[in-house]
Write a protein that holds these residues in place. Structure first.
Motif, mmCIF file in Angstrom:
data_model
loop_
_atom_site.group_PDB
_atom_site.id
_atom_site.type_symbol
_atom_site.label_atom_id
_atom_site.label_comp_id
_atom_site.label_asym_id
_atom_site.label_seq_id
_atom_site.Cartn_x
_atom_site.Cartn_y
_atom_site.Cartn_z
ATOM 1 N N GLN A 72 0.785 -1.482 -0.228
ATOM 2 C CA GLN A 72 -0.382 -0.410 0.182
ATOM 3 C C GLN A 72 0.636 0.629 -0.053
ATOM 4 O OE1 GLN A 72 -3.672 0.178 -0.286
ATOM 5 N NE2 GLN A 72 -2.826 2.287 -0.762
ATOM 6 N N SER A 73 1.726 0.946 0.766
ATOM 7 C CA SER A 73 3.286 2.092 0.952
ATOM 8 C C SER A 73 3.635 2.703 -0.565
ATOM 9 C CB SER A 73 3.869 2.234 1.713
ATOM 10 O OG SER A 73 4.696 1.181 1.397
ATOM 11 N N LYS A 74 3.518 2.185 -1.317
ATOM 12 C CA LYS A 74 4.223 1.507 -3.086
ATOM 13 C C LYS A 74 3.232 2.456 -3.679
ATOM 14 C CE LYS A 74 8.660 1.008 -1.595
ATOM 15 N NZ LYS A 74 8.307 1.451 -0.874
ATOM 16 N N VAL A 75 2.254 1.861 -3.390
ATOM 17 C CA VAL A 75 0.470 2.410 -4.082
ATOM 18 C C VAL A 75 0.407 3.813 -4.148
ATOM 19 C CG1 VAL A 75 -1.663 2.226 -4.523
ATOM 20 C CG2 VAL A 75 -0.569 0.207 -4.490
ATOM 21 N N ASP A 76 0.233 4.306 -3.213
ATOM 22 C CA ASP A 76 0.652 5.453 -2.292
ATOM 23 C C ASP A 76 1.922 6.293 -2.854
ATOM 24 O OD1 ASP A 76 -2.118 5.226 -1.086
ATOM 25 O OD2 ASP A 76 -0.939 4.808 1.235
ATOM 26 N N ASP A 77 3.089 5.902 -2.599
ATOM 27 C CA ASP A 77 3.845 6.932 -3.199
ATOM 28 C C ASP A 77 4.352 6.944 -4.954
ATOM 29 O OD1 ASP A 77 5.320 6.851 -0.977
ATOM 30 O OD2 ASP A 77 6.661 5.387 -1.425
ATOM 31 N N LEU A 78 3.419 5.741 -6.104
ATOM 32 C CA LEU A 78 4.034 5.785 -7.137
ATOM 33 C C LEU A 78 3.131 7.112 -7.505
ATOM 34 C CD1 LEU A 78 4.790 4.599 -9.248
ATOM 35 C CD2 LEU A 78 3.256 3.004 -9.566
ATOM 36 N N ALA A 79 1.117 6.927 -6.900
ATOM 37 C CA ALA A 79 0.743 7.972 -7.194
ATOM 38 C C ALA A 79 0.892 9.265 -7.404
ATOM 39 C CB ALA A 79 -1.163 7.423 -6.237
ATOM 40 N N ARG A 80 1.004 9.209 -5.728
ATOM 41 C CA ARG A 80 1.727 10.540 -5.327
ATOM 42 C C ARG A 80 2.850 11.404 -6.767
ATOM 43 N NH1 ARG A 80 6.405 11.983 -3.695
ATOM 44 N NH2 ARG A 80 6.794 10.517 -2.280
ATOM 45 N N VAL A 81 3.393 10.151 -6.950
ATOM 46 C CA VAL A 81 5.108 10.802 -7.745
ATOM 47 C C VAL A 81 4.346 11.244 -9.577
ATOM 48 C CG1 VAL A 81 7.016 9.868 -6.739
ATOM 49 C CG2 VAL A 81 5.961 8.156 -8.885
ATOM 50 N N LEU A 82 3.380 10.491 -9.933
ATOM 51 C CA LEU A 82 2.955 10.632 -11.289
ATOM 52 C C LEU A 82 2.014 12.256 -11.017
ATOM 53 C CD1 LEU A 82 2.110 6.813 -12.323
ATOM 54 C CD2 LEU A 82 3.607 8.251 -12.742
ATOM 55 N N ARG A 83 1.470 12.076 -9.666
ATOM 56 C CA ARG A 83 0.201 13.311 -9.467
ATOM 57 C C ARG A 83 1.490 14.390 -9.832
ATOM 58 N NH1 ARG A 83 -1.529 10.936 -5.249
ATOM 59 N NH2 ARG A 83 0.055 12.659 -4.044
ATOM 60 N N GLU A 84 2.196 14.217 -9.034
ATOM 61 C CA GLU A 84 2.571 15.308 -8.756
ATOM 62 C C GLU A 84 4.797 15.741 -10.250
ATOM 63 O OE1 GLU A 84 4.615 15.286 -4.680
ATOM 64 O OE2 GLU A 84 2.644 15.166 -4.251
ATOM 65 N N GLY A 85 4.061 14.838 -10.729
ATOM 66 C CA GLY A 85 5.066 15.569 -11.860
ATOM 67 C C GLY A 85 6.495 14.979 -11.631
ATOM 68 N N LYS A 86 7.532 14.019 -10.696
ATOM 69 C CA LYS A 86 8.439 13.988 -10.190
ATOM 70 C C LYS A 86 8.487 12.578 -10.964
ATOM 71 C CE LYS A 86 8.552 16.667 -6.050
ATOM 72 N NZ LYS A 86 7.529 16.332 -4.952
ATOM 73 N N THR A 87 8.871 12.879 -12.528
ATOM 74 C CA THR A 87 9.731 12.356 -13.201
ATOM 75 C C THR A 87 10.305 10.916 -13.148
ATOM 76 O OG1 THR A 87 8.846 13.416 -14.849
ATOM 77 C CG2 THR A 87 9.928 11.611 -15.616
ATOM 78 N N GLU A 88 11.157 12.227 -12.442
ATOM 79 C CA GLU A 88 12.890 11.769 -11.403
ATOM 80 C C GLU A 88 13.062 9.897 -10.099
ATOM 81 O OE1 GLU A 88 11.918 14.196 -11.150
ATOM 82 O OE2 GLU A 88 11.661 15.241 -9.357
ATOM 83 N N GLU A 89 11.585 10.193 -9.888
ATOM 84 C CA GLU A 89 11.338 9.148 -9.049
ATOM 85 C C GLU A 89 10.763 7.899 -8.966
ATOM 86 O OE1 GLU A 89 9.431 11.120 -5.581
ATOM 87 O OE2 GLU A 89 10.844 13.507 -5.451
#
Ligand SMILES: Nc1ncnc2c1ncn2[C@@H]1O[C@H](COP(=O)(O)OP(=O)(O)OP(=O)(O)O)[C@@H](O)[C@H]1O
Ligand SMILES: C[C@@](O)(CCOP(=O)(O)O)CC(=O)O
Length: 487
Positions: free
Chosen positions: A359-376
């Motif tokens: 779950q924490s990876k699901v949340d992290d992935l949603a966040r980096v994609l949403r915030e445009g943090k491509t490098e992460e």
């Protein structure tokens, strides 16, 4: 009377992260809608004067032997409308998802519009058109070139079934607008190709055809038969009704096994999804049973729908695309889910930890994609794959089989590829790639997959389909004029 011809389309899905955990209401899944859609055209059947038919005819003209004719009747004691498949001439396989959807949706319509009980349903024709990426290319597929301008572009090869039904006013084929092409000209790529096979023998690519179909068929029937005051797809209430009704029908056809993320994304598009409580559907009678129709209407219109669809949690950086690779193998999702659940039930502490980490990876992935943090992206997707692979090893289920692992590891080394995953339940179905949205990267990925396929004697290809945020929508009927009786 107003022309009630309507075309509705719904997208396929990719559960980028959250497979298995999303079956548990405690957790969520990150689902993207796809640019590959299933369209359903609904129109009245016009008969010659004095000819009366009472049929609903559903056709999937991209497949052989795919015309289903249904009679319908009102069942006593509030059992709703039951359809019966009519057979004439060449026997036709049943289509469980279509038949189940008709039982639920017609029962709901008759309950909402009481006049239907007295006057019945006008005969209707429904045409299903799936974007090409839903099925793998098969070598024996027959295609004939035709018009390149509009939606109904490819003519199905003549079949014995068409021969049988060619005199019927209710069986339609695209109007023949075949242009003359010279021998050397490459025929235009048809928007809706004929797959040259029956539905049963078709090779699915795992984009969620049944949920997109049930959703678009439900929306087309509701829009065709109900006045806009009773159903309007453009309103939030219309979407809610569609979502609830399509969910109930899809769950019933599937045997109540899924979390429903696929219907949610077919209606609403990309979202972070939390499932509804499974008990919601447990007291609903089956179609035909006493009290079914009113219980269905109550459940759909109100009900305690506790699923959560968070669209605002999902986004993609502007220059990043989610692409799908067709691996052209099948996966038995149901048996994989059973094994994972058996392991979870036998190892509650280990499972709780594994689900929490995922779950924490699901949340992290949603966040980096949403915030445009491509490098992460790589730093999130890599560990997510590790956790899914570990879950598979613990449960004895090939969530990321070795063959996929090797391919994804090599693919991720390409410049412009940020991450990859075997989405949803995993297995041997399609793989998802998060990559730079430009021609150069596409070329590299295609070249890589060509070489990988040749070296490993498999067939892997990059599909055209892309992640997209839109859910269900009405289409311009004029674009489908080759498939309509009139115009
Ligand atoms: N183009 C179509 N025309 C008619 N029926 C279809 C079409 N596409 C799907 N269906 C119905 O959906 C069924 C396939 O549903 P199933 O759940 O096996 O696959 P799926 O939803 O595509 O799975 P996945 O999530 O792996 O993509 C078919 O047997 C048929 O009943
Ligand atoms: C295993 C599961 O969580 C995901 C299945 O996804 P897919 O059909 O493989 O895309 C089942 C579900 O959520 O319905």
């Amino acid at each position: 009377m107003a022309d009630r011809t309507v075309v509705v389309s719904a997208p396929g899905k990719v559960l980028l992260a959250g497979g298995y955990i999303v079956l548990d209401r405690k957790h969520t899944g990150l689902v993207f809608g796809l640019s590959a859609r299933i369209h359903v055209l609904a129109q009245e059947i016009h008969t010659s004067e004095g000819v009366h038919i009472s049929e609903i005819v559903v056709q999937s003209p991209q497949f052989l032997n795919a015309t289903w004719r249904y009679g319908y009747h009102l069942v006593d004691d509030g059992g709703g409308i039951k359809v019966t498949q009519l057979q004439s001439g060449v026997p036709v396989d049943s289509n469980h998802f279509v038949e189940t959807t008709l039982n639920y949706v017609l029962s709901y319509i008759a309950e909402m519009d009481k006049r239907r009980r007295a006057h019945g349903f006008q005969p209707a024709s429904l045409v299903i058109l799936a974007d090409n990426d839903y099925y793998s290319k098969q070598k024996q597929s027959a295609e004939r070139p035709s018009s390149s301008s509009s939606a109904g572009e490819t003519l199905p090869p003549t079949t014995s079934e068409e021969h049988v039904s060619s005199n019927s006013s209710s069986t339609i084929r695209p109007k023949d607008e075949t242009p003359s092409t010279t021998k050397t000209e490459k025929p235009p790529r048809p928007r809706f190709r004929h797959f040259g096979t029956t539905l049963r023998d078709a090779h699915k690519t795992g984009l969620g055809s049944s949920a997109a179909l049930v959703t678009s068929l439900t929306a087309a029937l509701l829009s065709h038969y109900l006045a806009p005051s009773l159903f309007d797809l453009a309103t939030p209430q219309g979407k809610r009704v569609l979502h609830n009704l399509a969910h109930v029908a899809h769950c019933s056809a599937q045997g109540k096994i899924g979390s429903g993320f696929d219907v949610a994304s077919a209606v609403y598009g990309s979202c972070l999804y939390r499932r509804f409580s499974p008990t919601l559907l447990s007291s609903l009678p089956n179609p035909g049973e006493p009290g079914f129709a009113s219980a269905l209407a109550e459940l759909v219109n109100a009900g305690k729908w506790d699923c959560e669809i968070q669209k605002e949690k999902v986004g993609l950086p502007p220059d990043v695309a989610i692409r799908m690779c067709d691996v052209d193998c099948g996966t038995q999702t149901v048996s994989m889910v059973k094994k994972v659940h058996a392991w979870r039930d036998g190892n509650p502490d280990l499972a709780a930890k594994a689900y929490h980490d995922l779950q924490s990876k699901v949340d992290d992935l949603a966040r980096v994609l949403r915030e445009g943090k491509t490098e992460e992206i790589p730093a999130v997707m890599g560990p997510f794959r590790d956790l899914m692979r570990k879950l598979g090893q613990d449960c004895g289920v090939p969530i990321e089989p070795e063959s996929q692992e090797g391919m994804l590891n090599a693919l991720e080394k390409l410049d412009g590829v940020y991450g990859s995953v075997v989405p949803g339940a995993g297995g041997y179905d399609a793989a998802a790639v998060v990559m730079k949205d430009d021609e150069e990267t596409e070329k590299k990925v295609k070249g890589f997959l060509r070489e990988w396929s040749a070296k490993h004697e498999i067939q892997v290809r990059l599909m055209r389909v892309k992640g997209e945020t839109d859910g269900v929508r009405k289409e311009d009927v004029r674009e489908f004029k080759l498939w309509t009786h009139c115009c």
